[in-house]
Every structure is written in C-alpha cells, then in structure tokens.
Design an enzyme around this catalytic site. Structure first.
Site, PDB file in Angstrom:
ATOM      1  N   ILE A 130      64.841  66.781 -21.027  1.00 42.56           N
ATOM      2  CA  ILE A 130      64.083  68.012 -21.250  1.00 42.56           C
ATOM      3  C   ILE A 130      65.066  69.177 -21.338  1.00 42.56           C
ATOM      4  CG2 ILE A 130      62.379  69.603 -20.307  1.00 42.56           C
ATOM      5  CD1 ILE A 130      61.163  66.971 -21.273  1.00 42.56           C
ATOM      6  N   LYS A 131      65.057  69.857 -22.484  1.00 38.36           N
ATOM      7  CA  LYS A 131      65.961  70.990 -22.673  1.00 38.36           C
ATOM      8  C   LYS A 131      65.333  72.265 -22.117  1.00 38.36           C
ATOM      9  CE  LYS A 131      68.581  71.596 -26.281  1.00 38.36           C
ATOM     10  NZ  LYS A 131      69.028  71.790 -27.690  1.00 38.36           N
ATOM     11  N   LEU A 132      66.117  72.943 -21.295  1.00 40.74           N
ATOM     12  CA  LEU A 132      65.686  74.190 -20.664  1.00 40.74           C
ATOM     13  C   LEU A 132      66.795  75.220 -20.825  1.00 40.74           C
ATOM     14  CD1 LEU A 132      64.665  72.460 -17.323  1.00 40.74           C
ATOM     15  CD2 LEU A 132      63.003  73.460 -18.887  1.00 40.74           C
TER      16      LEU A 132
END
Length: 316
Positions: A130-132
């Site tokens: 998950i890219k944050l």
C-alpha cells in the site's frame, strides 16, 4: 551483457509503469503504480474495460453516488493491479487517495479496503504494498497496518527526517524521489556541477542507504523518480530501484561497465531514540526542498485522482 542485466546483479529492479505491454516487455519481479500513471493508462482505449467493470462493481455495492464513485476508483486500481500481478512474480504497489495523507485512521481504513478488494480477486496481501505519502500520519498508519500483515511503500520521500521516522516505524519500504529532489535544486541554480557526485537526489539516497545499513534498519530503500540513466547507475547496489520503461530500454541498449556504488558498512551501531512528532515536524520543516516537494506531490496526486474520478463519473 547489457547494463540492465549487470545492474540486476547488485539491485532488485522494479518497473515504474501501469501499462501491461511495457511491464511484460521487461520481465521483472515487482511493479509500482501511482495515480498519475493510472490516469494515463485509463485514458487509453484498450483499458476502458477496467472502467466499465469498476462501475458495475460500484453499482452492485450500492450506496450514495459519492460512495459508488469512491468504490469505482479503488476498483480501477485493484483490477489493474490484479492484471499486472498475473504477469509478474513479485509485488504490486497500489496507492491510496493522497487526499487522506493527513488522517491516520482514514489511511488505515482505505488500505484495508484495498486489501479486501485484492483478496476478492484471490490476491494474497503478501503481494500488495500500500503506497502512502510519507507524512507523520501516514507513517503512523503504516505502523498499525503492519500489525495486520499489510505492508506499505512510503512514497513522496524527500527529507532525511521522513526516512528516519519510516525506519523507526519499521515500514516495509520507502521510495525517495531522486529526480524531483534534483529538479528543485536545479530550478534554484543550487547544483555545484554536472558531475553525478554533485547530484542532490543521488546524494540524498546515498545518505539514507548509509544510515539504514549503519544502524541495522530493515526497511527497504527503493530509489524512484529518475531523470536519466546516470542517476540510476550512481545508485547501483541500492536495495531496489523503480525505473520507467524508457530508462530501462536505454539500459538495455548499453553494454558499458556497471560498477556497484552502494556498499553496506561492515560494522553496525546502536539505533538512536525514536523521534517525537514535534521533533520530526521541525527536522522536516528545516528542509525547504522537502516541504515544498512533499506538498506539491500530494497536491499533484490529488489532482490526478480527481481527474480519474471525472473520467469514471462521466461513464456512470
């Protein structure tokens, strides 16, 4: 042996693209996507079926139009990610809405939702990052998500302060943006020379690499946002590098020698005390480039997200 094959001896290479044709061409393990890449891909006729499938999914889930639109947007990312995963052996990085970057709880909620959607496609969470955006709130979210075996890729990383809190939180991976750091210094006429050793983006990643290895942090460093092949080669030996198809092709065309540039130190030091939020904010705030580029990056990804919403909304 071409430069790409040589580079792969020292570094794991990742394709930075949302286009299946480009991804299949290079036969690499992992792929990164972002809202800008997804928006570009969804404007192509051959990917229109993803939009239509996402809208059907959202309508079936029901709720208000806003809720349906949100579900459709997330489904676009997941369908594209699932298609990509059929063609690679590793992981896909899928980014949440950057407009959530300052709300820990909403980051967690959206990340869990994306993972749930992937699992509906029989994709195990181990294959998804998950890219944050690397804000304090998003790093806090990544720390909590890790407890549920959801791993994160902290992106839009520009400052050493961001790198420190990511390491201290034990996040899976960070993506320092080499090219965007370089762009800022170039725009201010602050680059000493054209020599690669004076490239501020390259030096930022070198500093993070040395620090992480010296203190025994396990967070993976993945250099990103490259402007040219020289920047890529200057970071040979970095844990991972995510590279655009254009630069991957240039590496394939060259047989010039590739020398490992980043080598971990032999001796480890005791890790320092973790920074508090106020310490992080001040440390990050002292870096004018990082403050400007992080804000700009979040705004741009938010704009791309909005444009993708408009595309989908027009097809409802």
């Amino acid at each position: 042996m071409n430069q790409l094959e040589c580079l792969k001896k020292y570094t794991d290479i990742v394709v930075d693209s949302g286009d299946l044709v480009s991804i299949n061409k290079f036969k690499l393990g992992d792929v990164t996507t972002n809202p800008s890449l997804i928006r570009q891909v969804m404007s192509l006729q051959k990917y229109q079926y993803i939009i239509y499938d996402s809208i059907r999914y959202a309508k079936k889930k029901g709720g208000s139009h806003k809720f349906k639109l949100e579900n459709a947007i997330d489904k676009v990312s997941v369908i594209l990610g699932s298609e990509i995963l059929k063609n690679i052996s590793g992981k896909i990085s899928t980014e949440i809405d950057s407009r959530l970057s300052f709300n820990t709880n909403l980051c967690i909620e959206r990340a869990k939702k994306l993972i749930s959607m992937y699992e509906e496609h029989d994709i195990h969470r181990d294959r998804v990052l998950i890219k944050l955006a690397a804000t304090w709130e998003s790093v806090s979210a990544a720390k909590e998500l890790k407890k549920e075996n959801i791993q994160s890729n902290l992106t839009l990383l520009f400052s050493f302060a961001q790198a420190k809190i990511c390491a201290e939180a034990g996040v899976f991976l960070i993506s320092p943006f080499v090219g965007r750091i370089y762009d800022w210094y170039k725009s201010k006429s602050l680059i000493k020379s054209a020599m690669i050793d004076d490239d501020p983006g390259v030096n930022a990643v070198r500093k993070i690499y040395q620090y992480y290895k010296e203190y025994g942090y396990h967070t993976i460093i993945m250099g990103a946002s490259f402007r040219n092949v020289d920047q890529v080669l200057a970071l040979s030996g970095c844990d991972r590098l995510t590279i655009s198809p254009n630069l991957l092709h240039k590496l394939q065309l060259s047989d010039d020698l590739v020398i490992r540039k980043l080598i971990p130190p032999k001796h480890k030091k005791l890790q320092p005390v973790c920074m508090s939020k106020s310490e992080f904010c001040w440390f990050h705030n002292e870096d004018a480039m990082a403050v400007e580029k992080l804000s700009e990056g979040i705004r741009q990804f938010g704009k791309d997200q909005q444009e993708l919403e408009n595309i989908i909304n027009n097809n409802f």
